[in-house]
Design an enzyme around this catalytic site. Sequence first.
Site, PDB file in Angstrom:
ATOM      1  CE  LYS A 260      -4.065  -2.047   2.288  1.00  0.00           C
ATOM      2  NZ  LYS A 260      -5.009  -1.898   3.440  1.00  0.00           N
TER       3      LYS A 260
ATOM      4  CE1 TYR B 283      -9.515  -2.790   0.565  1.00  0.00           C
ATOM      5  CE2 TYR B 283      -8.460  -0.996  -0.594  1.00  0.00           C
ATOM      6  CZ  TYR B 283      -8.389  -2.096   0.228  1.00  0.00           C
ATOM      7  OH  TYR B 283      -7.168  -2.499   0.737  1.00  0.00           O
TER       8      TYR B 283
ATOM      9  CG  ASN C 284      -3.705  -1.931   6.992  1.00  0.00           C
ATOM     10  OD1 ASN C 284      -3.596  -1.653   5.796  1.00  0.00           O
ATOM     11  ND2 ASN C 284      -4.731  -2.595   7.479  1.00  0.00           N
TER      12      ASN C 284
ATOM     13  CG  HIS D 190      -5.662  -6.131  -0.167  1.00  0.00           C
ATOM     14  ND1 HIS D 190      -6.888  -6.102   0.447  1.00  0.00           N
ATOM     15  CD2 HIS D 190      -5.737  -7.082  -1.144  1.00  0.00           C
ATOM     16  CE1 HIS D 190      -7.681  -7.008  -0.139  1.00  0.00           C
ATOM     17  NE2 HIS D 190      -7.002  -7.601  -1.111  1.00  0.00           N
TER      18      HIS D 190
ATOM     19  CD  GLU E  27      -9.120  -9.146  -3.426  1.00  0.00           C
ATOM     20  OE1 GLU E  27     -10.015  -8.796  -2.637  1.00  0.00           O
ATOM     21  OE2 GLU E  27      -7.988  -9.525  -3.045  1.00  0.00           O
TER      22      GLU E  27
END
Length: 140
Positions: free
Chosen positions: A11, A51, A114, A117, A128
């Site tokens: 990320k 998302y 964080n 993913h 995905e």
Amino acid sequence: MAIQRTFSIIKPDATKRNLTGAIAAKFEEAGLRIVASKRIQLSLAQAQEFYGVHSERPFFGELTEFMISEPIVVQVLEGEDAIAKNREVMGATNPADAADGTIRKEFALSIGENSVHGSDAPETAAEEIAFFFSGLELVG
Ligand code: DAT
Ligand code: MG
């Protein structure tokens, strides 16, 4: 358990801090093989679609704006029980709850920023992977 593929994102908080290689090393140390990898910049529409399952959550705006704030690295990881293994290496969503040695414990800044993913089930992994990669880009 058979060999599986799962989908991973490094990320914006992690690419920004030059942690792409350190995170990739964690995957490899856990026995996950990086069979596809590319650095991309998401559009807001792409982040919202990816998302979409979280669209009603209060953090949706913050999450999608964060995901477009810097380039990301999208990867396909392959290995024995890869989906669960990757979730284990990632650690809990909130780094405050993540186990020692996990990516989120070592690198994540907050529950939102964080660092990684990872797909949570075989169906989402397949969806995905197909969202970001064509069959030609997957070279086992
Ligand atoms: P995970 O990424 O561990 O699968 P998730 O699917 O529940 O977690 O949520 C997706 C992302 O949304 C998560 O990585 C960070 C963000 N997020 C989740 N809960 C949040 C919260 N309470 N506040 C801010 N961001 C949150
Ligand atoms: Mg999730």
